[in-house]
Design a protein around this motif. Structure first.
Motif, short mmCIF file in Angstrom:
data_model
loop_
_atom_site.label_atom_id
_atom_site.label_comp_id
_atom_site.label_asym_id
_atom_site.label_seq_id
_atom_site.Cartn_x
_atom_site.Cartn_y
_atom_site.Cartn_z
N VAL A 8 -9.30 -81.28 59.39
CA VAL A 8 -10.32 -82.31 59.26
C VAL A 8 -11.49 -81.79 58.42
O VAL A 8 -12.06 -82.53 57.60
N THR A 9 -11.85 -80.53 58.60
CA THR A 9 -12.92 -79.96 57.80
C THR A 9 -12.55 -79.97 56.32
O THR A 9 -13.39 -80.29 55.46
N ARG A 10 -11.31 -79.63 56.01
CA ARG A 10 -10.86 -79.69 54.61
C ARG A 10 -10.92 -81.12 54.09
O ARG A 10 -11.32 -81.36 52.94
N ARG A 40 -14.48 -80.93 67.17
CA ARG A 40 -13.67 -81.96 66.50
C ARG A 40 -12.76 -82.67 67.50
O ARG A 40 -11.62 -83.01 67.20
N LEU A 41 -13.29 -82.92 68.70
CA LEU A 41 -12.49 -83.57 69.74
C LEU A 41 -12.05 -84.96 69.31
O LEU A 41 -10.87 -85.33 69.46
N VAL A 63 -8.56 -91.13 58.87
CA VAL A 63 -9.24 -91.85 59.96
C VAL A 63 -10.02 -90.86 60.82
O VAL A 63 -11.15 -91.13 61.23
N ALA A 64 -9.43 -89.71 61.08
CA ALA A 64 -10.11 -88.68 61.86
C ALA A 64 -11.41 -88.25 61.20
O ALA A 64 -12.44 -88.07 61.87
N ALA A 65 -11.38 -88.10 59.87
CA ALA A 65 -12.59 -87.72 59.14
C ALA A 65 -13.65 -88.81 59.22
O ALA A 65 -14.85 -88.52 59.37
#
Length: 288
Positions: A8-10, A40-41, A63-65
Motif C-alpha cells: 500500500v505504501t508503494r 495500515r489496518l 481501493v486500499a490506498a
C-alpha cells in the motif's frame, strides 16, 4: 499485514508523485501524512476481504490506498489545534507542526479529494457501476453520517455526558464507518451477493468497536512513546470512554466478546476468512 502495508505504501507513493513549484509543499505534506508508517489496518481489510472473492490485488490495492488517504486526511485534521491539538502522530511531529496549519488543512483536503479520483479511475475497476458504488460507499463512510459526524459528536459540549450507547454511536461513526467500508469494499469489487456483504458488515461493526475499546485501554495503560501519539487526553478532558464507563476489566471482557462475535460472522466463508478472524484477535492484542 506487514506485506500489505508495504504494498500500500508503494501504491501511495505512485499515486501521490512529488511536485515542483509552490504547490510542491502541499504534495510533500500529503506524502508526509501517508507514507510515514502506521498499521495500515483499513487497507489490509480491503485486500483481505477482496481475496475472499478472488479479486486481483492491483485493484484491491488501489481501493486500499484510497481508504488510507481518507484515514490519513482525518488524522491530519483531527490533530489540528481546533480539534485535538496534538503534536505527535506515528512517533513524528504532526503535519501542522512539521509544516504549518494552513498547509495541514490543504493536505487533508487534498488527500480526501484524491481518494475519490482514485476510485473513479477505470484502473480501479472496468465496471463503472462498481466504481460508482465504491465512491458512494466511501463518501457515506467519510461524511456527516460517518467520520465527520462522529468527530462532531467528539468535540461537542455533550461529549463528557455520553452514556454507553452514546459512546458506542460516536465510535460507530468516527471509527467504525471507515472500517465498515474497508471490509465491504472487497465484496463490491467482487460483485458479491447481499448475504456476503451483510456478513462482512456485521463483522466490521464488531471489529470497529473492539478496535476502539482496545484503543481506550491503550490510552490508559501505554505511554506516548509506546503509541507514537499523545495519551491520556480523553481522561484529561473528562470525555466519556468505554474504559471510563465500564472499567478496565469489563472493557477487556467486552472487547473479547466482540472478537468472538466478529469471527462468528465469517463462518459462511470457511477457512478463506482465517486472516480476517486473526485480524479481529490482533486488534485487541496489539500494544500500539
Amino acid at each position: 499485514m506487514k506485506g500489505t502495508a508495504a504494498a500500500v505504501t508503494r501504491q501511495l507513493d505512485q499515486l501521490l508523485p512529488k511536485a515542483v513549484g509552490p504547490r510542491g509543499r502541499v504534495v510533500d505534506a500529503m506524502r508526509y501524512a501517508t507514507l510515514g508508517g502506521g498499521k495500515r489496518l483499513r487497507p489490509f481489510l480491503v485486500v483481505a476481504s477482496a481475496r475472499l472473492f478472488n479479486v486481483r490485488d492491483p485493484r484491491a490495492l488501489r481501493v486500499a490506498a484510497a481508504v488510507e488517504m481518507v484515514h490519513c486526511y482525518s488524522l491530519v485534521h483531527d490533530d489540528l489545534p481546533a480539534m485535538d491539538d496534538s503534536d505527535l502522530r506515528r512517533g513524528k511531529p504532526t503535519v501542522h507542526k512539521k509544516y504549518d496549519q494552513a498547509t495541514a488543512i490543504l493536505a487533508g483536503d487534498g488527500l480526501l479529494t484524491e481518494a475519490f479520483a482514485v476510485l473513479a479511475d477505470s484502473a480501479t475497476h472496468n465496471d463503472s457501476d462498481v466504481r460508482a458504488e465504491l465512491v458512494r460507499g466511501l463518501a457515506a463512510a467519510a461524511g456527516a453520517s460517518g467520520m465527520v459526524g462522529g468527530q462532531m459528536i467528539d468535540i461537542s459540549d455533550d461529549r463528557t455526558d455520553l452514556d454507553l450507547d452514546g459512546v458506542t454511536e460516536l465510535q460507530r461513526l468516527k471509527t467504525g464507518a471507515l472500517i465498515g467500508f474497508a471490509c465491504q469494499a472487497g465484496a463490491v469489487l467482487g460483485r458479491a451477493d447481499q448475504a456476503a456483504r451483510d456478513a462482512l458488515a456485521a463483522y466490521a461493526t464488531d471489529l470497529g468497536l473492539a478496535f476502539q475499546i482496545a484503543d481506550d485501554i491503550l490510552d490508559v495503560e501505554s505511554s506516548a512513546q509506546e503509541l507514537g501519539k499523545p495519551t491520556g487526553q480523553d481522561e484529561a478532558l473528562h470525555k466519556a470512554t468505554f474504559v471510563g464507563l465500564l472499567g478496565l476489566d469489563a472493557a477487556r471482557k467486552r472487547a473479547e466478546e466482540l472478537v468472538e462475535s466478529a469471527s462468528s460472522h465469517l463462518e459462511r466463508f470457511g477457512d478463506e476468512a482465517d486472516l480476517l478472524a486473526q485480524t479481529a484477535r490482533f486488534v485487541v492484542a496489539r500494544k500500539k
